[in-house]
Design a protein around this motif. Sequence first.
Motif, mmCIF file in Angstrom:
data_model
loop_
_atom_site.group_PDB
_atom_site.id
_atom_site.type_symbol
_atom_site.label_atom_id
_atom_site.label_comp_id
_atom_site.label_asym_id
_atom_site.label_seq_id
_atom_site.Cartn_x
_atom_site.Cartn_y
_atom_site.Cartn_z
ATOM 1 N N TRP A 174 -20.614 -12.596 4.077
ATOM 2 C CA TRP A 174 -19.255 -12.364 3.581
ATOM 3 C C TRP A 174 -19.227 -11.141 2.663
ATOM 4 O O TRP A 174 -18.323 -10.311 2.744
ATOM 5 N N ARG A 175 -20.244 -11.016 1.803
ATOM 6 C CA ARG A 175 -20.272 -9.874 0.879
ATOM 7 C C ARG A 175 -20.428 -8.559 1.637
ATOM 8 O O ARG A 175 -19.787 -7.563 1.291
ATOM 9 N N VAL A 176 -21.284 -8.543 2.672
ATOM 10 C CA VAL A 176 -21.424 -7.321 3.472
ATOM 11 C C VAL A 176 -20.102 -6.984 4.144
ATOM 12 O O VAL A 176 -19.660 -5.829 4.168
ATOM 13 N N GLY A 177 -19.440 -8.002 4.697
ATOM 14 C CA GLY A 177 -18.158 -7.770 5.340
ATOM 15 C C GLY A 177 -17.101 -7.278 4.373
ATOM 16 O O GLY A 177 -16.332 -6.352 4.678
ATOM 17 N N SER A 178 -17.048 -7.873 3.190
ATOM 18 C CA SER A 178 -16.081 -7.471 2.180
ATOM 19 C C SER A 178 -16.322 -6.031 1.735
ATOM 20 O O SER A 178 -15.393 -5.220 1.646
ATOM 21 N N ALA A 179 -17.583 -5.696 1.460
ATOM 22 C CA ALA A 179 -17.902 -4.334 1.037
ATOM 23 C C ALA A 179 -17.624 -3.329 2.151
ATOM 24 O O ALA A 179 -17.146 -2.220 1.899
ATOM 25 N N THR A 180 -17.906 -3.708 3.396
ATOM 26 C CA THR A 180 -17.625 -2.817 4.529
ATOM 27 C C THR A 180 -16.134 -2.531 4.624
ATOM 28 O O THR A 180 -15.717 -1.385 4.836
ATOM 29 N N HIS A 181 -15.321 -3.568 4.469
ATOM 30 C CA HIS A 181 -13.872 -3.369 4.526
ATOM 31 C C HIS A 181 -13.412 -2.445 3.405
ATOM 32 O O HIS A 181 -12.632 -1.510 3.647
ATOM 33 N N CYS A 182 -13.868 -2.701 2.167
ATOM 34 C CA CYS A 182 -13.435 -1.889 1.032
ATOM 35 C C CYS A 182 -13.882 -0.440 1.160
ATOM 36 O O CYS A 182 -13.176 0.476 0.733
ATOM 37 N N LEU A 183 -15.043 -0.227 1.763
ATOM 38 C CA LEU A 183 -15.602 1.113 1.859
ATOM 39 C C LEU A 183 -15.047 1.904 3.037
ATOM 40 O O LEU A 183 -14.814 3.116 2.908
ATOM 41 N N ARG A 184 -14.789 1.252 4.163
ATOM 42 C CA ARG A 184 -14.489 1.996 5.394
ATOM 43 C C ARG A 184 -13.136 1.671 6.031
ATOM 44 O O ARG A 184 -12.613 2.479 6.797
ATOM 45 N N GLU A 185 -12.608 0.491 5.773
ATOM 46 C CA GLU A 185 -11.446 0.047 6.533
ATOM 47 C C GLU A 185 -10.163 -0.051 5.717
ATOM 48 O O GLU A 185 -9.071 -0.006 6.288
ATOM 49 N N TRP A 186 -10.271 -0.203 4.429
ATOM 50 C CA TRP A 186 -9.094 -0.316 3.565
ATOM 51 C C TRP A 186 -8.498 1.079 3.397
ATOM 52 O O TRP A 186 -9.072 1.943 2.745
ATOM 53 N N ARG A 187 -7.360 1.280 4.009
ATOM 54 C CA ARG A 187 -6.732 2.601 3.963
ATOM 55 C C ARG A 187 -6.170 2.893 2.580
ATOM 56 O O ARG A 187 -5.665 2.006 1.902
ATOM 57 N N GLU A 188 -6.252 4.150 2.206
ATOM 58 C CA GLU A 188 -5.742 4.543 0.889
ATOM 59 C C GLU A 188 -4.248 4.247 0.797
ATOM 60 O O GLU A 188 -3.457 4.704 1.614
ATOM 61 N N PRO A 189 -3.839 3.459 -0.214
ATOM 62 C CA PRO A 189 -2.412 3.125 -0.329
ATOM 63 C C PRO A 189 -1.608 4.294 -0.878
ATOM 64 O O PRO A 189 -2.141 5.180 -1.553
ATOM 65 N N ASP A 190 -0.317 4.299 -0.548
ATOM 66 C CA ASP A 190 0.584 5.298 -1.116
ATOM 67 C C ASP A 190 1.672 4.583 -1.898
ATOM 68 O O ASP A 190 1.703 3.357 -1.972
ATOM 69 N N ASP A 191 2.565 5.358 -2.489
ATOM 70 C CA ASP A 191 3.595 4.775 -3.346
ATOM 71 C C ASP A 191 4.798 4.266 -2.580
ATOM 72 O O ASP A 191 5.722 3.699 -3.168
ATOM 73 N N ALA A 192 4.825 4.448 -1.268
ATOM 74 C CA ALA A 192 6.017 4.108 -0.501
ATOM 75 C C ALA A 192 6.213 2.604 -0.326
ATOM 76 O O ALA A 192 7.336 2.150 -0.134
ATOM 77 N N ARG A 193 5.113 1.831 -0.398
ATOM 78 C CA ARG A 193 5.224 0.403 -0.118
ATOM 79 C C ARG A 193 4.106 -0.348 -0.821
ATOM 80 O O ARG A 193 3.150 0.241 -1.317
ATOM 81 N N ALA A 194 4.247 -1.673 -0.805
ATOM 82 C CA ALA A 194 3.202 -2.525 -1.364
ATOM 83 C C ALA A 194 1.971 -2.496 -0.469
ATOM 84 O O ALA A 194 2.075 -2.481 0.754
ATOM 85 N N ASP A 195 0.803 -2.477 -1.088
ATOM 86 C CA ASP A 195 -0.459 -2.478 -0.345
ATOM 87 C C ASP A 195 -0.937 -3.922 -0.233
ATOM 88 O O ASP A 195 -1.618 -4.430 -1.111
ATOM 89 N N VAL A 196 -0.559 -4.589 0.847
ATOM 90 C CA VAL A 196 -0.887 -5.998 1.051
ATOM 91 C C VAL A 196 -1.829 -6.127 2.236
ATOM 92 O O VAL A 196 -1.575 -5.575 3.308
ATOM 93 N N ASP A 197 -2.924 -6.844 2.039
ATOM 94 C CA ASP A 197 -3.888 -7.040 3.120
ATOM 95 C C ASP A 197 -3.362 -8.082 4.092
ATOM 96 O O ASP A 197 -3.224 -9.259 3.752
ATOM 97 N N ASP A 198 -3.062 -7.655 5.323
ATOM 98 C CA ASP A 198 -2.591 -8.607 6.335
ATOM 99 C C ASP A 198 -3.747 -9.279 7.069
ATOM 100 O O ASP A 198 -3.540 -10.084 7.979
ATOM 101 N N ARG A 199 -4.985 -8.922 6.665
ATOM 102 C CA ARG A 199 -6.210 -9.512 7.219
ATOM 103 C C ARG A 199 -6.335 -9.279 8.722
ATOM 104 O O ARG A 199 -6.956 -10.062 9.433
#
Length: 250
Positions: free
Chosen positions: A189-214
């Motif tokens: 789970w930790r490897v998966g979580s870190a992988t998502h945060c490092l490579r898959e979580w797109r940089e949020p902008d100010d136009a909308r809420a940054d909500v993880d839809d999983r």
Amino acid sequence: MTSDADKQQDRSDGESSGGATRARNQRRLGSELGRFEPVSDAIVLAAVERAERHREREGEGVMMSDIAEHLGFVHGSWTTRRLRPQIDALIAEGSLARSRSLGVVVWDLTAVGSGGLERTRRAGEVEELPEAPQHRAWRHARATAGERIDGFRAQAREALEDAAMLLDSEDAGSDAWFGIAERLRAACWRVGSATHCLREWREPDDARADVDDRCDTGDDMLDSEELGGVRYRCTGRRGVWRWPKSDPLD
């Protein structure tokens, strides 16, 4: 001296943070925030507007802690006492509205406030807001994942090696298997979580809420049962506060 209202506000904000561990992580994120300084009415309204836009659900209003963080200030009684008179004045002129949500005092930008803010923007008289809290959270998670992912991989590798040793042993009892199952699940789970945060979580902008839809690319091709399983497994994957403070293998 802190007033009862300030204490109640601080308690309410703390209770809404999602638990003590998450609150500690928020304090780490808050280390970049500054001490209150006088700001214009326009930037207070801009902070309320952005905080509303970044709420997961619309129409909830924003708390004093939200306003303070969007202004770049550490939230606390010091900030609350100095912001409240300005906010009360904005309520009196009709730019903000005060209400309660689940017993917590919240504020909303009114049509009057929105129109005034837009006119001020067109005149070029609104200062730029500091980094948004959701962008700061993304940046910290990405940096932390880069620092920790090798350690998480090493933990997963060690757990896999220990599981392989159990497979080769005819004397391993059920306790050993249940124990290695917990280790493997936590490590992966930790490897998966870190992988998502490092490579898959797109940089949020100010136009909308940054909500993880999983969900990730291609998940829309899954049937409802498979998609439900994927979303269940991805729950909390951005929760950096759930990672251990240090790697046991260090």
